[in-house]
Design an enzyme around this catalytic site. Sequence first.
Site, PDB file in Angstrom:
ATOM      1  CG  HIS A   1      -6.336   1.288   4.740  1.00 42.13           C
ATOM      2  ND1 HIS A   1      -5.935   2.319   5.546  1.00 42.13           N
ATOM      3  CD2 HIS A   1      -5.270   0.453   4.621  1.00 42.13           C
ATOM      4  CE1 HIS A   1      -4.665   2.128   5.900  1.00 42.13           C
ATOM      5  NE2 HIS A   1      -4.236   1.000   5.341  1.00 42.13           N
TER       6      HIS A   1
ATOM      7  CD  GLU B   1      -3.813  -3.163   7.141  1.00 47.32           C
ATOM      8  OE1 GLU B   1      -2.617  -3.179   6.847  1.00 47.32           O
ATOM      9  OE2 GLU B   1      -4.585  -2.268   6.779  1.00 47.32           O
TER      10      GLU B   1
ATOM     11  N   GLY C   1       1.322   2.092  11.050  1.00 48.86           N
ATOM     12  CA  GLY C   1       2.190   3.266  11.097  1.00 48.86           C
ATOM     13  C   GLY C   1       2.707   3.608  12.472  1.00 48.86           C
TER      14      GLY C   1
ATOM     15  N   GLY D   1       2.533  -1.214   4.384  1.00 47.60           N
ATOM     16  CA  GLY D   1       2.412   0.202   4.046  1.00 47.60           C
ATOM     17  C   GLY D   1       3.780   0.847   3.908  1.00 47.60           C
TER      18      GLY D   1
ATOM     19  CB  SER E   1       4.091  -1.679  12.425  1.00 47.25           C
ATOM     20  OG  SER E   1       3.579  -0.394  12.673  1.00 47.25           O
TER      21      SER E   1
ATOM     22  CG  ASN F   1      -1.742   1.220   1.386  1.00 43.68           C
ATOM     23  OD1 ASN F   1      -1.811   2.037   0.472  1.00 43.68           O
ATOM     24  ND2 ASN F   1      -2.386   1.380   2.538  1.00 43.68           N
TER      25      ASN F   1
HETATM   26  P1  PGA Z   1       2.023   0.277   7.783  1.00 43.56           P
HETATM   27  O1  PGA Z   1       0.623   0.389   7.033  1.00 43.56           O
HETATM   28  O2  PGA Z   1       2.727  -0.944   7.237  1.00 43.56           O
HETATM   29  O3  PGA Z   1       2.734   1.553   7.455  1.00 43.56           O
HETATM   30  O4  PGA Z   1       1.729   0.133   9.233  1.00 43.56           O
HETATM   31  C1  PGA Z   1      -0.160  -0.726   6.738  1.00 43.56           C
HETATM   32  C2  PGA Z   1      -1.319  -0.312   5.869  1.00 43.56           C
HETATM   33  O5  PGA Z   1      -1.497   0.877   5.599  1.00 43.56           O
HETATM   34  O6  PGA Z   1      -2.094  -1.144   5.405  1.00 43.56           O
END
Ligand code: PGA
Length: 244
Positions: free
Chosen positions: A89, A161, A167, A225, A204, A10
């Site tokens: 999401h 998620e 993040g 992400g 993450s 993503n």
């Molecule tokens: P991240 O995001 O890997 O930055 O935590 C995951 C996502 O947006 O699906």
Amino acid sequence: MMPNKLIVANLKMDMALNDVINYLNIISDKINNKKVIICPTSIFIPYFLFHNYQVGIQNVFYESQGAYTGEVSPKQASSIGVNYALIGHKERRQIFKEDDLIVNKKIKACLKHHLKVILCVGESKKDIDKIDTNIILKKQLICALEGVPADEFKNIIIAYEPSWAIGTSITPSNEQIRNIVDYIKDIIKVNFNYQDSKVLYGGSINDINITEINKIENVDGYLIGEASIDSKKFLSIIEVIQKG
Ligand code: PGA
């Protein structure tokens, strides 16, 4: 070797055109298989399609066409060769206030226009102070998938998620992920009579923790992400997953 697990990147609202070109230069020839799906910002989708990547769109509207300024429909995405759509999401739910009803409409619209769905579900920290994670996930899944015909379930992938892991550099333990993935598969079995659901983990994931997370047997792949936006990190993550 082809990875057995699905890898979804993503790229969020990141990268300008020169970054996209650099990114494609670095990843080209290194990931050209059907188990990697890239979800760029919509306007850059044609660049990825041109390089023969499997592409997902990060968001669609539920109507097919009309006076909806700024929106993209599943019909339009499908017409240029997009294969997947991310629906539900956390950033859509929290920032754009998309609720379970909107998620349900979007899923039905995608399936109608032959876009496979990557349905994101997950609990927030605020939720779990009040209510059990399993109850939250069950509600999200049942509302999102209400009225979806049985023969469409093969076109739906679920991404677990937890919103507190997106993040934040914080991930659940392998045991927590394993239990929740089993629970999600069970919900789909019991409520929709579909035995073969595919569940991804996202939140993450990075080039350091992927070795440990990739030990979880019942996870069918990953939604990545921030770490997928860095081409070098993304390639190392893919390498770990490919080695199994
Ligand atoms: P991240 O995001 O890997 O930055 O935590 C995951 C996502 O947006 O699906």
